[in-house]
Scaffold this active site. Sequence first.
Site, PDB file in Angstrom:
ATOM      1  N   ASP A 239       0.831  -1.212   0.000  1.00  0.00           N
ATOM      2  CA  ASP A 239       0.000   0.000   0.000  1.00  0.00           C
ATOM      3  C   ASP A 239       0.867   1.265   0.000  1.00  0.00           C
ATOM      4  O   ASP A 239       1.831   1.364   0.760  1.00  0.00           O
ATOM      5  CB  ASP A 239      -0.890   0.032   1.240  1.00  0.00           C
ATOM      6  CG  ASP A 239      -1.802  -1.186   1.358  1.00  0.00           C
ATOM      7  OD1 ASP A 239      -1.373  -2.285   1.013  1.00  0.00           O
ATOM      8  OD2 ASP A 239      -2.941  -1.007   1.824  1.00  0.00           O
ATOM      9  N   ASP A 268      -4.082  -0.341  -3.399  1.00  0.00           N
ATOM     10  CA  ASP A 268      -4.241   0.776  -2.457  1.00  0.00           C
ATOM     11  C   ASP A 268      -3.201   1.859  -2.703  1.00  0.00           C
ATOM     12  O   ASP A 268      -2.504   2.320  -1.782  1.00  0.00           O
ATOM     13  CB  ASP A 268      -4.186   0.283  -1.010  1.00  0.00           C
ATOM     14  CG  ASP A 268      -5.503  -0.338  -0.559  1.00  0.00           C
ATOM     15  OD1 ASP A 268      -6.374  -0.581  -1.417  1.00  0.00           O
ATOM     16  OD2 ASP A 268      -5.674  -0.592   0.641  1.00  0.00           O
ATOM     17  N   ASP A 271      -6.218   7.133  -1.730  1.00  0.00           N
ATOM     18  CA  ASP A 271      -7.013   7.336  -0.503  1.00  0.00           C
ATOM     19  C   ASP A 271      -6.130   7.562   0.725  1.00  0.00           C
ATOM     20  O   ASP A 271      -4.997   7.099   0.800  1.00  0.00           O
ATOM     21  CB  ASP A 271      -7.960   6.170  -0.225  1.00  0.00           C
ATOM     22  CG  ASP A 271      -9.306   6.316  -0.915  1.00  0.00           C
ATOM     23  OD1 ASP A 271      -9.649   7.441  -1.309  1.00  0.00           O
ATOM     24  OD2 ASP A 271     -10.010   5.305  -1.062  1.00  0.00           O
ATOM     25  N   ARG A 272      -6.716   8.284   1.674  1.00  0.00           N
ATOM     26  CA  ARG A 272      -6.113   8.614   2.972  1.00  0.00           C
ATOM     27  C   ARG A 272      -4.996   9.644   2.834  1.00  0.00           C
ATOM     28  O   ARG A 272      -5.102  10.743   3.335  1.00  0.00           O
ATOM     29  CB  ARG A 272      -5.633   7.363   3.707  1.00  0.00           C
ATOM     30  CG  ARG A 272      -6.785   6.438   4.123  1.00  0.00           C
ATOM     31  CD  ARG A 272      -6.309   5.371   5.089  1.00  0.00           C
ATOM     32  NE  ARG A 272      -7.402   4.525   5.526  1.00  0.00           N
ATOM     33  CZ  ARG A 272      -8.232   4.775   6.534  1.00  0.00           C
ATOM     34  NH1 ARG A 272      -8.072   5.891   7.231  1.00  0.00           N
ATOM     35  NH2 ARG A 272      -9.187   3.948   6.859  1.00  0.00           N
ATOM     36  N   ASN A 300      -8.532  -2.819  -2.370  1.00  0.00           N
ATOM     37  CA  ASN A 300      -9.897  -2.505  -1.942  1.00  0.00           C
ATOM     38  C   ASN A 300     -10.178  -1.004  -1.968  1.00  0.00           C
ATOM     39  O   ASN A 300     -11.339  -0.582  -1.984  1.00  0.00           O
ATOM     40  CB  ASN A 300     -10.159  -3.066  -0.536  1.00  0.00           C
ATOM     41  CG  ASN A 300      -9.293  -2.431   0.530  1.00  0.00           C
ATOM     42  OD1 ASN A 300      -8.061  -2.529   0.462  1.00  0.00           O
ATOM     43  ND2 ASN A 300      -9.904  -1.805   1.517  1.00  0.00           N
ATOM     44  N   HIS A 301      -9.117  -0.182  -1.996  1.00  0.00           N
ATOM     45  CA  HIS A 301      -9.331   1.272  -2.080  1.00  0.00           C
ATOM     46  C   HIS A 301      -9.400   1.774  -3.517  1.00  0.00           C
ATOM     47  O   HIS A 301      -9.592   2.977  -3.724  1.00  0.00           O
ATOM     48  CB  HIS A 301      -8.242   2.019  -1.312  1.00  0.00           C
ATOM     49  CG  HIS A 301      -8.540   2.142   0.150  1.00  0.00           C
ATOM     50  ND1 HIS A 301      -9.117   3.258   0.709  1.00  0.00           N
ATOM     51  CD2 HIS A 301      -8.363   1.267   1.170  1.00  0.00           C
ATOM     52  CE1 HIS A 301      -9.260   3.074   2.009  1.00  0.00           C
ATOM     53  NE2 HIS A 301      -8.810   1.871   2.315  1.00  0.00           N
ATOM     54  N   HIS A 349      -3.960  -8.352  -3.409  1.00  0.00           N
ATOM     55  CA  HIS A 349      -3.971  -7.295  -2.402  1.00  0.00           C
ATOM     56  C   HIS A 349      -4.414  -7.801  -1.031  1.00  0.00           C
ATOM     57  O   HIS A 349      -3.775  -7.511  -0.020  1.00  0.00           O
ATOM     58  CB  HIS A 349      -4.882  -6.148  -2.821  1.00  0.00           C
ATOM     59  CG  HIS A 349      -4.939  -5.051  -1.806  1.00  0.00           C
ATOM     60  ND1 HIS A 349      -3.892  -4.190  -1.590  1.00  0.00           N
ATOM     61  CD2 HIS A 349      -5.883  -4.721  -0.884  1.00  0.00           C
ATOM     62  CE1 HIS A 349      -4.191  -3.357  -0.607  1.00  0.00           C
ATOM     63  NE2 HIS A 349      -5.391  -3.659  -0.151  1.00  0.00           N
ATOM     64  N   HIS A 424      -2.433  -4.773   2.275  1.00  0.00           N
ATOM     65  CA  HIS A 424      -3.733  -4.559   2.933  1.00  0.00           C
ATOM     66  C   HIS A 424      -3.684  -4.233   4.421  1.00  0.00           C
ATOM     67  O   HIS A 424      -4.659  -3.728   4.963  1.00  0.00           O
ATOM     68  CB  HIS A 424      -4.581  -5.811   2.697  1.00  0.00           C
ATOM     69  CG  HIS A 424      -6.049  -5.673   2.950  1.00  0.00           C
ATOM     70  ND1 HIS A 424      -6.773  -4.558   2.601  1.00  0.00           N
ATOM     71  CD2 HIS A 424      -6.946  -6.556   3.492  1.00  0.00           C
ATOM     72  CE1 HIS A 424      -8.044  -4.742   2.918  1.00  0.00           C
ATOM     73  NE2 HIS A 424      -8.174  -5.943   3.471  1.00  0.00           N
TER      74      HIS A 424
END
Length: 493
Positions: A239, A268, A271-272, A300-301, A349, A424
Amino acid sequence: MSDEAKECRLAANDLFKRGLISMALDKYTECIDLLIKNLTSAQQGDNNSGSINNDIACCYANRSLANMKLEMYGSALTDASKAIEYDPTYIKGYYRRAAAYMALGKHKLALDDLRKIAATAENDKFVHSKIKACEKIIHQIRFEKAISVDSRNSRPLAYTIDCDSLAVEGSYRGPHLDESGKVTLDFIHELINHYKEQKILHKKYALKILCNVYDLFAKSPTLIDLTVPSDGKITICGDIHGQFYDLLHIFELNGLPSETNPYLFNGDVVDRGSWSIECILLLLSFKLLYPNHFYITRGNHEAHSINQIYGFQGECRVKYSQTMYELFTEVFQVLPLAYCINERVLVMHGGLFSSDDVTLDDIRKIDRNRQPPDEGLMCELLWSDPMPQDGRAMSKRGIAIQFGPDVTEKFCQRNNLDYIIRSHEAKTLGYERAHNNRCITIFSAPNYCDSMGNDGAFIRLSGSDLSNPEFVQFQASPHPDLKPMAYANPVML
């Protein structure tokens, strides 16, 4: 509250503030156990137990927040509900439960809890702003459902946007694609410097990159078989989560991608972190420059429901437009879900499956060009996590499963694999070997969200010795004064 329980809670709060979230979570568990014993004693002695109930509720709410930080949304939801069970008047319990519901995409239930808070705090501007933000998401989802069309019956934006008709203003001083619209190494060097100066790539070139890379990914299989020659290597990163300056540090440590220095980024990317646009456009540029030596997995993001909440959609709208976001969403839908290296190492992932019968051919047959479902093989590839004990269990995230060493062993034996590599999960060292070295986790976002204090890491794999992956750890790099989640939906509490 007993002195022992009070000291335990103070210690848990201190660990949380220092970013030692897993340790804080364990300490909150210890505190809850002590308080429940105190409650039992108080009830047996016919003493007033109301204050102890409130203390227990407080600890459950704090543990709920710790679980949220660890992205264990299912556990966060359970803890918040426990807080409310012990003290139905404890407002923070409803806040925590609303946040967990939002993270799980259960927006209407989140709205119900927010309205319960508003009923007891009519003049609370903060909660009313959260209610408006939540209502906006619900209305947006209804609107999207009302106008949605099956993607198979509509032509992708990537094939309809006329990038060449867009003008580049004379005042633009950033990188340009070459005359044929292709990415060059010079373009990438200029793009990195441009991004270091916190400037934005012109929308014409961003659109061109997305349209070109969509076509490239759309023609790729769901599971890609990679061959690393005996005299070659590949670097696998976990990630990134929009931490652009840490991404650059990886390239400083390990060299830029090239035909002799291939990379695989395991989902990933966005995001964030607040430089997700910079991360993804740089990586997609490398994919166009080295299509057979640079790889990206879907995480998943890389999903609309998550991007709505954790910042990527907001960042796209601020830096570009909603149309640009929709084009990114199309690209994410055609990202491969897994890679198999030399027929011996599977990279995905999330993790493994709720059935022992899954084969690599089953993964190859997944229809990935869609938003991830809430169950099934695609969901589990993106969301599952390993656990230390044998068997399977409900995921603490509230979606997919947890799988034990026996599950990994059976999967590897069935598919003639040496081990799996997944990402993940943030790990203190940036990586973790588990399940008798059959399950490796790699995470490449150090000091995740500027708060976790973890190292980042990446893996170097040699084609001549896949059985001995090399782990390279690194710490967080300085970055401009912009906090994580700067573009996140304001309903996130």
